[in-house]
Write an enzyme that holds these catalytic residues in place. Sequence first.
Site, mmCIF file in Angstrom:
data_model
loop_
_atom_site.group_PDB
_atom_site.id
_atom_site.type_symbol
_atom_site.label_atom_id
_atom_site.label_comp_id
_atom_site.label_asym_id
_atom_site.label_seq_id
_atom_site.Cartn_x
_atom_site.Cartn_y
_atom_site.Cartn_z
ATOM 1 N N SER A 66 0.810 -1.210 0.000
ATOM 2 C CA SER A 66 0.000 0.000 0.000
ATOM 3 C C SER A 66 0.849 1.269 0.000
ATOM 4 C CB SER A 66 -0.969 -0.058 1.188
ATOM 5 O OG SER A 66 -1.914 0.971 1.143
ATOM 6 N N ASP A 125 10.062 5.359 -10.330
ATOM 7 C CA ASP A 125 9.672 5.931 -11.624
ATOM 8 C C ASP A 125 10.449 7.199 -11.951
ATOM 9 O OD1 ASP A 125 7.920 3.909 -12.067
ATOM 10 O OD2 ASP A 125 6.105 5.138 -12.066
ATOM 11 N N LYS A 171 -0.734 -4.296 -3.153
ATOM 12 C CA LYS A 171 -2.030 -3.700 -2.815
ATOM 13 C C LYS A 171 -2.106 -2.315 -3.451
ATOM 14 C CE LYS A 171 -5.026 -2.157 0.944
ATOM 15 N NZ LYS A 171 -5.069 -0.745 0.487
#
Length: 452
Positions: free
Chosen positions: A293, A304, A318
Site C-alpha cells: 500500500s 519511476d 495492494k
Amino acid sequence: MTMSPQKKILLVGIGVAALAGTATVRAAAQSDTYKQLDALMDVFEQVRVTYVDKVDDKTLIDGAINGMLASLDPHSNYLDQRDFASMRQTTDGEYGGLGLSVSIEDGAVKVIAPMDDTPGARAGIKPGDYITHIEGELIYGQPLNEAVDRMRGLAGSKIAITIARQGEAKPLQFSLTREVIQIRPVKWEVKNNVGIVRISTFNKQTGPATRDAVAAIDKKLGAALSGYVIDLRSNPGGLLDQAIEVSDVFLDKGEIVSQRGRAKGDIIRYHAKAGDLTHGKPIVILVDEGSASAAEIVAGALQDHRRAMVIGERSFGKGSVQTLIPLGEGTGLRITTARYFTPSGRSVQEAGIEPDVSVPQLSDALRGERPRRREADLTRHLINEVKDGTEKLVETDEKPDPRFTQTADELKKAGVLDFQLDYAVKMLGRLAPAATVQMAEAAGLSPAAAQR
C-alpha cells in the site's frame, strides 16, 4: 429545408418515446432491486422466527452488512463502534496489544508483519504465520475484528497464542505480555557514512518523523554522507497523505501518485513540492513481500522518477485506495473507492513493485520455507487489468546468481545479521564516492576527509 408540422410532431414523438423507454428500463431495474431487498427482509424475518437459538436483531443486521462488503474485496469492511475506535488508535499511533498487523484469508488470521520493537516481533512471529488459537480457543472462521479485539488489551496482561507456520511439523506456542504499543513509525541510524531510515508504518507521525530523520542524519554526517537507505520491508502501509509526504521528502518535483475511481474522469493527482531535503544524494529503497500500500506508493514514485534504486523482493501488490465514511453513532464504512497508479501509470495491484535488483534475505535461514503470500493470493482481490491485451512474460534462469551463494551460517560468522541491508549499504558505498567528493569540495573539505 423546412419541415412540415406533421414531421415535427413525429420527431418530438420519437424523442418522447425514447425518454419513456429509458424511464421504463430504470423503473424495471429499480423494481428488481426492491424485489431483492424484499428477499433479504424475508430471510431476516425467517431467521428471527425459526433459527434454533434466539439471535438479536443487531447481530443479524451486522452480519448482513459484513456479508455484503465481504463479497466485494478483502479491504472493504464495516466498522462498528469498537472497530472504529480501534482503527483511530492505530492511525494515531498508540494502543494496547501485541503489535501484529493481520488480515483474514479464507477464514484464517494471517500475519502480514510484526511491527518493530513490539511483543510480537520480539517473540519471533513472522510474516505469513497463521494465528490458529487464542488462549487455547480455535479462532478459525471468526471475524477479523473479533480476533484483533481479543489480542488487544491492558498493558501487562498476558495472552497465549498458537501459530501455524509452513515448514514446522507442530504448531508453535507463544506466551506474550501485552504492551502499550507506541508506534514509532521512523527510526534512523548511520553505518559506513550511510544514513539508514527505517519506516515501519504510515500513521499521522510518519511524514514529520521522516523529515526529522533526514535532517538528523545530514547534521551528523554532513559532507561525508554517501546516501540513504530507506527500509520499507514488512511495512503494511497506512495513510495515503503520509505516503505522499514521505515521497515529497526525496523528490524535487513531479507526480507522486494518482488515484482513479469508477468514472473515466475521476482522477486525482498528487505532486511533489519544490525542495529535495536530501539534496540529490543517492537513495536505495528496500522492499519485500510485506511492503504494501503506502510503502509501495513511496517505492513506486521514487523508482519511476529514477530517484532511487529499489532492491529486495517483489512487494505485496495492494494498489487500491480505501475511503473511510463515518456512518454515525461512532461507526463507519471503509470501502475501496479507487486504484492508485505510479507516476508512469503503473498499477501495482496484484503485481506489486518489482525491485531493480532482486536480493534475497540470505541471513534468514528459515525464510525460504515460509509462504510468500501477497495481494494476488487473497480471495476476491481486485484484478489488475492488462490494457494492451498482453501479459508480462518472466524468463527464468536456473543458474545460481554468484552474488547470492553465501549461506546464513557463513553470513553469521562474518557478522552480517541482515544481508539485504548490508547489500544496500555496500551498494551506496559503490555508487556514492563521486557525489561525496563533489559535496566535500563544495563544503571546503578534502576528499580524503570526506571519505573518513
